[in-house]
Each structure stands twice: as C-alpha cells, then as structure tokens.
Write an enzyme that holds these catalytic residues in place. Sequence first.
Site, short mmCIF file in Angstrom:
data_model
loop_
_atom_site.label_atom_id
_atom_site.label_comp_id
_atom_site.label_asym_id
_atom_site.label_seq_id
_atom_site.Cartn_x
_atom_site.Cartn_y
_atom_site.Cartn_z
N ALA A 32 0.82 -1.21 0.00
CA ALA A 32 0.00 0.00 0.00
C ALA A 32 0.86 1.27 0.00
O ALA A 32 2.09 1.20 0.08
CB ALA A 32 -0.93 -0.01 1.21
N HIS A 33 0.18 2.41 -0.07
CA HIS A 33 0.86 3.71 -0.14
C HIS A 33 1.75 3.96 1.08
O HIS A 33 1.42 3.59 2.20
CB HIS A 33 -0.18 4.82 -0.25
CG HIS A 33 -1.11 4.89 0.92
ND1 HIS A 33 -0.88 5.67 2.01
CD2 HIS A 33 -2.28 4.23 1.17
CE1 HIS A 33 -1.86 5.52 2.86
NE2 HIS A 33 -2.73 4.66 2.38
N ASN A 34 2.91 4.56 0.81
CA ASN A 34 3.84 5.00 1.85
C ASN A 34 4.48 3.87 2.65
O ASN A 34 5.09 4.11 3.69
CB ASN A 34 3.14 5.97 2.83
CG ASN A 34 2.79 7.28 2.16
OD1 ASN A 34 1.73 7.39 1.53
ND2 ASN A 34 3.68 8.26 2.24
#
Lengths: 361, 361, 361
Positions: free
Chosen positions: C245-247
Amino acid sequence: MSPVNRRLSELAEEIGGRIIGDGQVVIRNVASIDDAGPGDITFLANPRYQTHLKRCRASAIIVGPGIIADDSVPPKEKGFLEIADPYLGFARVLQMFAPPVHYDKKISAGASVDPTAALGADVTVFPGVFIGAGVQVGKATVLYPGVFLGDGVRVGNDCVLHPNVVVRQGCSIGNRVILHAGVVVGSDGFGYAGHGDERIKIPQVGVVEIQDDVEIGANTTVDRATFGKTVIERRAKIDNLVQIAHNVTVGENSIIAAQVGIAGSTRIGKDVTLLGQAGILNHLRIGDGATIGPQSGVPHSVPPGVVLSGGIAAAPHHEWLKVIALLPQLPKLWRLVRALEKKVSDLVKGGDQNHASHVRR
Amino acid sequence: MSPVNRRLSELAEEIGGRIIGDGQVVIRNVASIDDAGPGDITFLANPRYQTHLKRCRASAIIVGPGIIADDSVPPKEKGFLEIADPYLGFARVLQMFAPPVHYDKKISAGASVDPTAALGADVTVFPGVFIGAGVQVGKATVLYPGVFLGDGVRVGNDCVLHPNVVVRQGCSIGNRVILHAGVVVGSDGFGYAGHGDERIKIPQVGVVEIQDDVEIGANTTVDRATFGKTVIERRAKIDNLVQIAHNVTVGENSIIAAQVGIAGSTRIGKDVTLLGQAGILNHLRIGDGATIGPQSGVPHSVPPGVVLSGGIAAAPHHEWLKVIALLPQLPKLWRLVRALEKKVSDLVKGGDQNHASHVRR
Amino acid sequence: MSPVNRRLSELAEEIGGRIIGDGQVVIRNVASIDDAGPGDITFLANPRYQTHLKRCRASAIIVGPGIIADDSVPPKEKGFLEIADPYLGFARVLQMFAPPVHYDKKISAGASVDPTAALGADVTVFPGVFIGAGVQVGKATVLYPGVFLGDGVRVGNDCVLHPNVVVRQGCSIGNRVILHAGVVVGSDGFGYAGHGDERIKIPQVGVVEIQDDVEIGANTTVDRATFGKTVIERRAKIDNLVQIAHNVTVGENSIIAAQVGIAGSTRIGKDVTLLGQAGILNHLRIGDGATIGPQSGVPHSVPPGVVLSGGIAAAPHHEWLKVIALLPQLPKLWRLVRALEKKVSDLVKGGDQNHASHVRR
C-alpha cells in the site's frame, strides 16, 4: 504540485472553518506534517499527535476542534484552520493543489477502434487501446494504453481507465469511474455443473454494472453474472487485488480493502467496510453499515451496523505452536471442565452431608 | 440470448429426463427462477426452495427427482423436466441457448507475429497480440488483444486467451483451454539462495504445462518450474487471483477457488477442492478427492478424501477481542485444569478416607 | 540449457568447495536430484534426504559438510563438491548453465515512444510498449510488449520489465530490477476523506521508488505514496499477487511471499521474511530480521529478530466445527475454571477445617 498561490483566508472561504492566527499566510503547497515547511499547508486530525504541532514548520495547519486552545497565541506568520473534519478539509485543499493531468483529447492512430463505436467529445484514446463493436464512451473519458473494451461496452463521462484495464462485452461503467491498471471487469463467473469427467462449464451470460463515482484498485477482478448483473453501486471504493464473484452486489459508499474476496451472489449493503484479506462466503447478505475486520471469514449473513472480527494477532512462534496444538482439543477441555464441575459440586454436597452427618451424630 | 426456439420435448431428447406436464411449451430463453417468465426455462435443484416453484412464471422448469409429486396436476402450458442432476441439465440447456461469439478468424495486421510462428486454420489474432519465435497455435484458437506468447510457446486447438494474458517462453497450453484476462503463465518461480547481500536468484529453467480443458480465472499467476514442469492437469478449473508456485501439480478435475495460494512443489491430487483464500504450504501432497475449506492453512500433507477446515467464523468485535486475548493463554488454561483435576481427585480420595475413618471409628 | 561442458574441478575453482571423488567428470547440464543422470550436476543440502544419494545417477553432486563421510569411497566417474552452503553453490552453477536470453537491442517501430524520452544504449523495446514524456531508461534494459511507462518515469540499467508491466508517472526503478508480468507500480494509494455521500478522494501525489536488484512477482501491486514515496529497498524480493500500500517501506534484503498484504505507511525492516498470505496492518514497524508466518495477521509493531505466527493448521472438518463453536466461549470457560478453582480451594480449606474439627473432637 502545480504553481498555485493561495492565502489561508481564501482557502477558508472555499472549504469553511475558523482561522486562528495569521490568515494572510501564502500557501504554495501541501505536505505531510513531518515534511511540511514554510509555504506549505498540512493537517492534524488526531489530538494524540499534538506533539507534532510544536516542531511543525508549515505555514498553515488544518486542525480539528479543540486542538488549538482558545487562549493560545499562535506564532507570527502561522495560521490554523479549525474545521470539524480536518482530514476532509485537507483532502479538499489537496485537490486544489494536486497537479492536473493534461490529456491530448485525441484518438491515437495506434488504437483499434471499431467503426460502430461512438466516442464522446474530448475523449482521449492512447495507442494500444482496443474498442469493440457498438461500444459507447462518454465525453472526456481517458483510455490508457492496453485498455480493452469488448463489444457493446458502455463507459460514461469523465472516467479514467488506467493501462491494461479489461472490460469484457456488454458491461457498463458509469460516470467519473476510475479503474486502476490491470483491473478486469466482466470475466466469467466461476461456475460448473456435474462432477469429475462430466463437469461442464455454465455459460456466464450476465454482465457487470459499475455505477457512478466508483473507484477500483489495481489488478482487482469483477466477474460477470451467470444471469443478470454483478453490480458495484455508486461511490463504492475498492482497493487492489480484490475478488468480486459473479452476481455479487456491492452497495453504495461501501469500502473494500485490498485482497478481500466476496463469493458468488452475496449482497454487500451500503456503507459497509470490509477490511484487508477478509473473505465473505456466497449467498450472504452483509447489512448496511456493517464492518468486517481484517482477515475475517464470514460464513453467515450479517445484520446492519454490526462490527465483526475473526482475525488473530500473530504471537511468538514457539508459544503459538503450543496454542494451535491445543486448539483442536478445546472440546475435550470443555468436557473435562464440565466433569470437574460435577465432581466439585458432588464434593460440596458430600461435604455438606458429611457436615450434616456430623451434626446429626 | 440467441433467437433459439425449442419445445421442451426436444430439449428432453437432447439432455434426457422425464417430462411432467406440457412437453409442447416453446422455450426461447433461459433465466434464473426469480426472473423467469413465459417462454423461459429455469431450474430448481434444492427441495428447500420449493416455495419458489409456486410463484415461478417460467414455461418450463428443470427439477430434481421428487420435487414434483407424481399425483400433482401441473398447470396448463407449463412443463417440468425431471432429471437426476437438474443443475447439470440446466447447464446443458444454457449452453444451447447462450449466444455464440463470432470471431473473424483473421490475423490482425496490428499483431506482431514472428515469421517462424505456425498458426493453425481459423485462428483469430486480435491487434496488439505478440507471438514470439517458434510459437505454435492450434486451429480455431482465439488470441485477444494484448496476449503475449513467448518464444517456443505451444497453444492447442479451440483455446480462448482473453485480453492481456501472458504465456512466457517454452510453456505449453492444451486444447479447449480458457485463460481469462490478465492470467500470467510461466513467470519465474520464487527462488533465491544465500542470505542478505549474498542472496542470488536461482534461474528458473523449467516450464508450465497446462493440459486440455483447463480454465484459469482472471489475474491468476502460474509460475514456471525451477526444473521440469509446473503442471495443471486436464479439466482442472481455477478461479481468479490464485497463486500457483513453481513445480506445483494440480491434478485433473480439481477445483481451486479464488485467492487460494499453493506454495512450491506441492502436489494437488485429482478431484480436489480448495476453497477461497486457502493456503497450502510447499512440498506437500493433497490426496485425491480431498476438500480444504475456505481460508484454511494446510501445513501437512492430506490423505485422499479427507475434508479439512481451519477457517474461523467472524464474531462480534468486542467479544472477539476477549477471545483472542485468551487464545495465547490456552496452554496455561490446560495446566490450570490439570492441576484442578489433581486437587479434586485428591479431595475425592481424601473424602473417602475421611468417610473410611468415620466408619472405622 | 546451453551447450556448456565443464569439468567438476573447473566449477570448484569458480564457486569454491572441496572435491570428493572424481573431479574430472564432465558436466553438461543441471537437474533436480531425482531427474539427474550422467552428465548432470545436482545438489543435496538436507542430510535427511541422504537416501536420495544412493539412487542418484548424476555425475556430480554438490553437498553440504558431513553428507559424505571422510572414509567413504565414492564410485568411479562420480564426484562430490562439498561446500558450506550447497544450495548457494548450486544456484551459482545453475546461473552458469542457464540458457542466456538474447534480445535484439532495438526500439520496435510498433512501440510508442515520446520524443522527449531518453533511452540508453542496447535497450530493447518490444512492440506495444508505451513510453511517456521525459522518461529515462538505462542501458541494456528490456521492455516487453505491453509495458507502460508513464511521464517522467526513470528505469535504470539492465532491468527486465516483463509483458504488461505498468509503471505510472514519476516513479523510479533502479538497476538490475526484474518486474514480472502484470506488475503495477504507482497505482493510487487507497485514501478517502469524509463519509457516505460526502466522501472524497485524497489525491495521491507521491511516487514509488524501487531500488537496485529488486525483483517483484507477477500481478503484484505497489501503490504510490499520498505524499513522498513508497520505497522498495535494494535486493528486496517480492513474490506474486502481493499488495504493497501507499507510503510503505520494504527494507533491503527482505523477502515477501505470495499474496501478502501490507497496509499503508507500514515500515518493513531489513532482512525481514513475510510468509504467504500474511497481512500487516497500517502504520506499524516490523523490525529488522523479523519473520512472520504464513497467513498471520500482524496488528502491532514487531521488534527486530522476532518470529511470529498466527496461522492455524486445518483440522478434520467435523472436529473443527466443534472447535470454532467453542472458541467464542473461551472467556466463559476461563470464568468457569476460575470459579472451580475458588470452590476447590475452599473445599481444601474446608477439608482441613473438617479434619481439624475431627482432630479437635
């Protein structure tokens, strides 16, 4: 980020909220609270992270109610924007500052477009796109390279179909829908009749309907219905690598996190949240507003508003080995405890009788 | 649905079964029991849903034995077709009525076909297909846009490879195989030797063999073998987003539901059923006819015919928090119960001795 | 396999180790221990499989220390290569024998390459590739059909991007990176603010950075950061159908097996191993060298070096039904046992008093 300069007071006019401190600071960019510097706006939603406020170098911070005390004196050239839902306010600001993507609004000569297809105004079709017979695409929609639209597919206005998205024949996509790279819409539902060598495929003659403002994550699959429709209702948001089986309905505003699987004919209500890797069996109903925890398995229908979990927190390996060795013995443990209860209860009675007999004696 | 008109009696001749009521009704379409109207045929397999029969408006209903009582008088212009496996019968009827897809049997000029590739008669190659050196494709096979066939790939007759399917070099696909959109066949097995900075990739020099009548769901991945072959035996059916690791064998007629993962070198027998999100560890054997429940983890080999489960039903969140807090304490609970048992057993003996001493006295 | 002939003694010079038996045997190929015949080299790492040695027909076998007794007399025309890490030695030998893939080092006329893109020497671009504005591709990198590189993407030297890989705008790929078919890099992170009808998308303005020597499996998805970067550090190896997922940061040398999911902003340390279908919640830290078992759910941060498990071994279905029916009653069971303990303790005391009273009497 785009070259936008806005005063905090101007942002407040657009998104609402109360300014504390300097409303005249000029905002040029948006950043996370740790990375923000002068000229940036950021946000703080959770009072628990209030310590971040002190060392934050942003020119402006969007905050929730009560984060900034009424009697506090904000430093010069720093402004706060107090707003009920600071995360929502921040998202709105971010939308203002996010760099717009420019499309050339042309149909690439390197795309295959069936002559019977109807494309709306300002549609962008990249090279390597395939558009089948009778397809309709609404205005300003963008089809990235490798997108496949089967015969009779309808796509609404202002959609973005990222590279290698596949929408098979007869399926429909609403307006403002975002399908991320590798999404497959309208693959055959998984259905067979008979057994062993006699097993035959059940033709999947239904379609998929994806309504307005839906967003679907990369490499997610949405199977077509056996009959009728698999439906993703408006504003539902689905993450990456999710499996939506044939004849499922996902209700409006529902949120489905990554790697969730939903088996055939299950109805997910409105405003439902399914967390990562959860699995929902077939022919169930998940009531409006229900929440299903990560990795949870759901074998029964769920009433509205209920919060269910079934995930287990990983534990130290050697201890966990002992636990899972004992798990299958849980029924035996219960029998043992029941038997002990009986014995103790007899002993207590026996003790009383003993006592009684002493008394009698 | 295609414009087919058939009398129920004609269908009975093709698929077998006994007509109850009007065999002369004309069938034009197939529908689910709730949606069916005049001119439609539907089916009822489960006696539990018999109440649906009354309000069903279909002209014909395929039913299992005993659904319609022998002495019942069917309404006029309505016919039943009684058959041992009504779902199978229904699937056959559906295959007759499902609209055939017409392919143009041409090699698109927008495809890249290596001059050394050999394509059979009536093959359809859409634009954007890539066919490498030495590839062989059997007759009447369809390659949708974005399909990639690496060097030396063989594909049999009457296959359908949906958009963006990738088959890497040296892999083979049998006859009548269906690969849904985004399937990857022949990606490298996941193998490394050494540790940390010294870790190196183990070249994956094997292939994948997919036998006749296999169907594989959208975005499923089948890794090539380190040596030798990863094999999907004939008539195996695999759903979406499944992971098949290197050197796995999936036995014939086996059924693998969505999001299942099978680790390296594991042998799945014949007629095995793996339900959604199950995970099978590496180097195991799952015996013929075994069934593994949804979300179940399988760390040991499984004998033939066994039905295993390991999934947990999600429970109300606050109650479940208490359960999983206690789970790691299961060994302690057992020790406690064992200790109690001992104490109670001593008390019982002590009580007897007490009693005995009373008697003696 | 390529037509390479090497004496065992020559291989020993390259990869080290001690020869036992005939170092002059000629090796032409590499095979698994069961399939190997004359002219083949194979390996045996695990002493438990020593029985395979007897029937192995390979000309040479790479073995770990102690597998071959010092006083054993190897058969003629057979050599052993004793080496500390035989699997690593085998991988090196396999790399020597694996057939090299030859690329034509041309930019296909069937690719779409923006005039502002800069491609290094010896780059191979297959037909159907899309390369956006300002893209940079290093020397000798291979882009298979259907690869999409969005505007401003940078790809290093000696990379292989397999068919239909998507790298969206602004993301960067290091040197010697392998992205398998269908990988998506830089899809939007899953982020929304507000609720119900008011929910809005949080623009994902960050990127993905994939460092040197990373390999990512088929159909895996790596979301771009909301701000800043999602990072896959050097030499991390990721299997098929994984969700990042993001980050998220995945630390160097870490190993992530198939179908793992990692939620937003979580930091995976260096040398971490995540086994198949594990799920890691958001905003956590998994310490360096930690191992997470298959199907395990991780809701809390994990210290370095810890081995956690949470998976359950599937059990016979009918027995398992009883277990999971009792699981939610675990708190009740504990209360019961606590109550029993109290009663028994009272009885023991009471018994003493009884006894005491007898004594007193």
